[in-house]
Each structure stands twice: as structure tokens, then as C-alpha cells.
Design a protein around this motif. Structure first.
Motif, mmCIF file in Angstrom:
data_model
loop_
_atom_site.group_PDB
_atom_site.id
_atom_site.type_symbol
_atom_site.label_atom_id
_atom_site.label_comp_id
_atom_site.label_asym_id
_atom_site.label_seq_id
_atom_site.Cartn_x
_atom_site.Cartn_y
_atom_site.Cartn_z
ATOM 1 N N GLU A 179 -73.179 12.452 45.694
ATOM 2 C CA GLU A 179 -73.702 11.315 46.417
ATOM 3 C C GLU A 179 -73.333 10.221 45.474
ATOM 4 O OE1 GLU A 179 -73.821 9.968 49.814
ATOM 5 O OE2 GLU A 179 -74.655 11.799 50.948
ATOM 6 N N ASP A 180 -71.865 9.021 45.491
ATOM 7 C CA ASP A 180 -71.896 8.151 44.426
ATOM 8 C C ASP A 180 -72.164 6.734 44.685
ATOM 9 O OD1 ASP A 180 -70.126 8.303 45.785
ATOM 10 O OD2 ASP A 180 -68.584 8.027 44.072
ATOM 11 N N GLY A 181 -72.463 6.329 46.337
ATOM 12 C CA GLY A 181 -72.360 5.003 46.674
ATOM 13 C C GLY A 181 -73.531 4.001 47.472
ATOM 14 N N VAL A 218 -76.051 -9.365 40.829
ATOM 15 C CA VAL A 218 -76.470 -8.244 40.619
ATOM 16 C C VAL A 218 -74.637 -7.833 40.881
ATOM 17 C CG1 VAL A 218 -77.162 -6.538 40.129
ATOM 18 C CG2 VAL A 218 -78.919 -7.891 40.933
ATOM 19 N N LEU A 219 -74.151 -7.581 39.645
ATOM 20 C CA LEU A 219 -72.932 -6.554 39.822
ATOM 21 C C LEU A 219 -73.215 -5.131 39.149
ATOM 22 C CD1 LEU A 219 -69.868 -6.563 40.466
ATOM 23 C CD2 LEU A 219 -69.939 -6.907 37.887
ATOM 24 N N THR A 220 -73.032 -4.216 39.663
ATOM 25 C CA THR A 220 -73.646 -2.818 40.073
ATOM 26 C C THR A 220 -71.819 -2.202 40.128
ATOM 27 O OG1 THR A 220 -74.814 -1.045 40.174
ATOM 28 C CG2 THR A 220 -74.489 -2.559 42.278
ATOM 29 N N TYR A 221 -71.152 -0.891 39.470
ATOM 30 C CA TYR A 221 -70.574 -0.431 40.044
ATOM 31 C C TYR A 221 -70.396 1.153 39.363
ATOM 32 C CZ TYR A 221 -69.462 -2.310 35.133
ATOM 33 O OH TYR A 221 -68.721 -3.235 34.005
ATOM 34 N N GLU A 222 -70.110 2.071 39.678
ATOM 35 C CA GLU A 222 -69.742 3.777 38.589
ATOM 36 C C GLU A 222 -68.613 3.772 37.525
ATOM 37 O OE1 GLU A 222 -70.845 7.110 39.070
ATOM 38 O OE2 GLU A 222 -73.139 5.922 39.865
ATOM 39 N N TYR A 223 -68.747 4.095 36.523
ATOM 40 C CA TYR A 223 -68.239 4.197 35.550
ATOM 41 C C TYR A 223 -67.309 5.797 35.318
ATOM 42 C CZ TYR A 223 -65.559 3.625 31.330
ATOM 43 O OH TYR A 223 -64.457 3.084 30.718
ATOM 44 N N VAL A 231 -65.202 3.221 39.825
ATOM 45 C CA VAL A 231 -65.032 4.109 41.047
ATOM 46 C C VAL A 231 -65.764 3.644 42.525
ATOM 47 C CG1 VAL A 231 -66.130 6.085 42.089
ATOM 48 C CG2 VAL A 231 -66.036 6.508 39.574
ATOM 49 N N ASN A 232 -66.512 2.296 42.035
ATOM 50 C CA ASN A 232 -67.143 1.294 43.169
ATOM 51 C C ASN A 232 -67.747 0.648 42.649
ATOM 52 O OD1 ASN A 232 -69.873 2.695 42.787
ATOM 53 N ND2 ASN A 232 -69.066 4.625 43.984
ATOM 54 N N VAL A 265 -68.515 -5.333 48.764
ATOM 55 C CA VAL A 265 -67.944 -4.636 48.671
ATOM 56 C C VAL A 265 -66.614 -5.305 49.128
ATOM 57 C CG1 VAL A 265 -66.479 -2.386 49.228
ATOM 58 C CG2 VAL A 265 -68.878 -2.731 48.960
ATOM 59 N N PHE A 266 -65.839 -5.603 48.145
ATOM 60 C CA PHE A 266 -64.350 -6.330 48.539
ATOM 61 C C PHE A 266 -63.362 -5.792 48.707
ATOM 62 C CE2 PHE A 266 -66.929 -8.351 45.132
ATOM 63 C CZ PHE A 266 -66.990 -9.794 45.269
ATOM 64 N N GLY A 267 -62.301 -6.077 49.687
ATOM 65 C CA GLY A 267 -61.411 -5.327 50.057
ATOM 66 C C GLY A 267 -60.087 -5.129 49.731
ATOM 67 N N THR A 268 -59.529 -4.187 49.617
ATOM 68 C CA THR A 268 -58.179 -4.076 48.616
ATOM 69 C C THR A 268 -56.939 -4.556 49.103
ATOM 70 O OG1 THR A 268 -57.984 -1.617 49.242
ATOM 71 C CG2 THR A 268 -58.925 -1.967 47.819
#
Length: 393
Positions: A179-181, A218-223, A231-232, A265-268
């Protein structure tokens, strides 16, 4: 404050894995983050070595190559005694500390036998009470307290403890390496963080960055250390995970849920990515009651344009705020009715900066293009509005 949530698989001592190479790569990347952006601390969220406690001093020695403070959370493969754990790390298995206006809580969820356990409810409640006046608290525990993954454990007392303290900003989990989300339980975000080593889990090695901005978001993301960096990504803001009221309902084809408008989460540019909320032949009007008077710094909303699919930017858009729900003040307006529509597929974020303007209710209103532009004549279908991520800071 900038923190890093990292999650390790059982690596030091696990056979047939390049555990040394994995740790070397992690340390290289974190030291680079420290040099380029600055990191206040690192948290390794469990499974730091593989079962045999003889590896504990060894892995601690390796981690001392980090150039910033680091802390360890006990996981089910960290099978050392409480005494030896505290001797090596310099902190007990249940530990908390302050970071300016914020606090971090590290809760153990296992023992010397590797049992999947709930955290100590009484201790966690006491520490959350202690920090209840802080702007926010980040909680780190290896095993998730809810059986929504294959390896979670149902801990109703822990869930109640977390949900009873409104300044819990996020809970970070390290056990389910596949899991990574993000998962959400009663308004509390739980982040899962993959792994940086071991024999199973997500298809990449990585770690999670957590950044607390000056405006309180708060900004959080996977590197991803193996390929493309991000990644997200999730942005927690004043409206994060809150459900506003919609005047017009979205199409069933593009309705990921009302909470998707504020899930960080922002749309692409791909309108089928499952993040956009689509409205066919109707306007968009969304109202959110923040529940209290708040000093606003910024309001923004994203819209998609893809003319080949009859998705257009709104003919006009406005942001309004109110303190009583009766009188609304317009703080932003843009008329797009005369804009050229010959450009490529694009995303437009409309934004207004405010000077700590007090309000309790925010309204976003956008009018769809009822008439097709002349350069798209011949079409008879209704036009679409695609909206994603309304940000309030």
C-alpha cells in the motif's frame, strides 16, 4: 517544519535481498533532501531489521550516516526487548516530541514475538490530551488500527482515541508494504507508505515526504527512488476531506464522490482518471460550511478543457464568502465568455489570494457554456464542466 515518513521492509538480515544497498540508497536520497530542501527529522516506521535482535545495533550504526535527527517506530519484525530498544535508539518504544507548534507521536504495535498488536490506548489518549492545544499532531504506528488491508488489526479503542482529538492531522502506517496511498476513517487520513527494501511490496523503493506550509496546509507525497520522483500527492487544507453541498448533481459517468472535490488529489489532463467530477449541461455550485470562523489566505478551484470531448472551461466563475450564510461577498470573478477556445487540452486553476479574511462559508459558482463556440459548430450534444480539487487555505 519538513518531516519525512519512511517505511522499511524487514531488510537487515533478510536473505536474498540487497539490504545494504537499499539502506545506502535511502540514506543517499535523504541526505540529498536535507542538503537541497532541509529536513527536520526522519521517521522509520517499523520493520527496521529482520527478526533477530542482533541486527538492531548494526542498523542503528548504518542510520547514523543520516545528517538529520532520526527516530524509529517498532514493527512486528523488530523483535528486541523494550530495554534493548531504548538502549540502542535512546528513546522508549512509545515516544512523543514537539516540533514548534506541532507534535509527533510514535506508538509501538508489536512485541518480541512479532505479534500484530493495537497501540497502547491509555498512553496514546494521554499524549493526545497533552498536545490538544497544538496546531496539529502527526501519529506514526507500524500496523494500521483498522482491518481495511490484509495485514491490519481492528482496534476500535485506537480509532476512537484518534477521532476524539480534532488536531490529529494524519496517521502514518508502515506495515502493508504493498500500500502507498491514502485511506480515510471518520475524517482522519491514514497514509500508507510502501517500502524501501525487502522482497515484497510496491513495485518501487521510496519514502514519503511531509511538508507543513506557513499557511498551515500539509503537503505529502511519495518519492520514488527508482524512477519518476513523485508517485502520489495529497494537499491537506482547510477544506480537506470535507463535504460541501452541491446545487446540481454530477453525471453518473463522472461522479467519484463529493469528497473527491477536497481529497487533496489533483486531476490530470486525462478526464477519465477517476479524479474529475463532470457536469453535463448544468452549472456548478458548491457551498462549504467550515464550521467555524476562519482567517482565509487563499481559495482556488481547478477546471479542465478538452474541446474534442466538449469539455470547456466555465463561461464564468466566482468565489464568494460569508460569515452568516445570508450575505455573501464576492472575492473573485472571471468572465471567460470571449476567450479564444483554439488552444490545446489544458487544466486551469482559478485562484484568489486573501489577507486573512474571516469567514465561515465558502461558495464556488461556475456557469457552463450553454452555447457552443462558432468553431465547434454542428455539434448537438450538451457541453461539460469538469471540476477537481477546491482548495481553501
Amino acid at each position: 517544519m519538513t518531516g519525512v515518513q519512511t517505511c522499511a521492509l524487514p531488510i537487515y538480515g533478510q536473505q536474498d535481498t540487497d539490504y545494504k544497498g537499499n539502506y545506502d540508497l535511502l540514506i543517499l536520497n535523504l541526505n540529498r533532501e536535507f542538503a537541497e530542501k532541509g529536513l527536520d527529522f526522519v521517521v522509520l516506521n517499523g520493520d527496521i531489521f529482520h527478526n533477530d535482535p542482533k541486527y538492531l545495533p548494526e542498523v542503528n550504526k548504518v542510520l547514523k550516516n543520516l545528517k538529520m535527527p532520526f527516530y524509529a517506530v517498532r514493527g512486528n519484525h523488530d523483535r528486541a526487548t523494550e530495554k534493548s530498544w531504548e538502549k540502542v535508539w535512546g528513546i522508549p518504544e512509545n515516544y512523543d516530541f514537539e516540533i514548534g507548534d506541532y507534535a509527533a507521536i510514535l506508538a509501538s504495535t508489536s512485541d518480541t514475538s512479532g505479534t500484530y498488536s493495537c497501540a497502547d490506548t491509555d498512553w496514546l489518549w494521554d499524549r493526545l490530551d497533552h498536545y490538544q492545544t497544538r496546531k496539529g499532531v502527526f501519529v506514526f504506528m507500524h500496523i494500521t488500527p483498522k482491518k481495511w488491508t490484509d495485514h491490519g488489526v481492528d482496534c476500535p479503542g485506537i480509532l476512537n482515541t484518534l477521532e476524539s482529538h480534532p488536531n490529529v492531522l494524519a496517521v502514518f502506517q508502515g506495515h502493508d508494504h504493498i500500500e502507498d496511498g491514502l485511506k480515510v476513517s471518520n475524517g482522519i487520513p491514514y497514509y500508507f507508505d510502501g517500502h524501501f527494501g525487502g522482497s515484497w511490496g510496491a513495485a518501487y523503493r521510496g519514502y514519503r515526504i511531509v511538508e507543513v506550509k506557513k499557511d498551515g496546509s500539509v503537503l505529502t507525497y511519495e518519492y520514488n527512488m527508482d524512477a519518476s520522483p513523485l508517485v502520489n500527492e495529497n494537499l491537506q487544507h482547510l477544506a480537506f476531506l470535507q463535504k460541501g453541498e452541491l446545487v446540481f448533481l454530477p453525471s453518473d459517468k463522472y461522479a467519484p464522490g463529493e469528497q473527491s472535490l477536497t481529497d487533496g488529489v489533483f486531476g490530470t489532463i486525462n478526464f477519465r482518471d477517476g479524479k474529475w467530477t463532470g457536469f453535463e449541461g448544468t452549472d456548478f455550485e458548491w457551498t462549504l460550511n467550515l464550521g467555524q470562523m476562519s482567517a482565509l489566505h487563499e481559495i482556488s478551484a481547478g477546471f479542465l478543457e478538452n474541446r474534442a470531448s466538449l469539455i470547456f472551461l466555465p463561461e464564468s466563475i466566482e468565489f464568494l464568502i460569508s460569515s452568516d450564510g445570508k450575505y455573501f461577498q464576492r472575492v473573485f470573478f472571471q468572465d471567460n465568455s470571449k476567450n479564444d477556445l483554439s488552444g490545446p487540452v489544458s487544466i486551469q486553476r482559478y485562484q484568489v489570494s486573501l489577507k486573512e479574511t474571516p469567514c465561515s462559508i465558502v461558495k464556488v459558482r461556475a456557469l457552463h457554456r450553454a452555447t457552443l463556440p462558432a468553431n465547434i459548430s454542428g455539434k448537438t450534444e450538451k457541453t461539460w464542466l469538469f471540476v477537481d480539487e477546491i482548495v481553501i487555505k
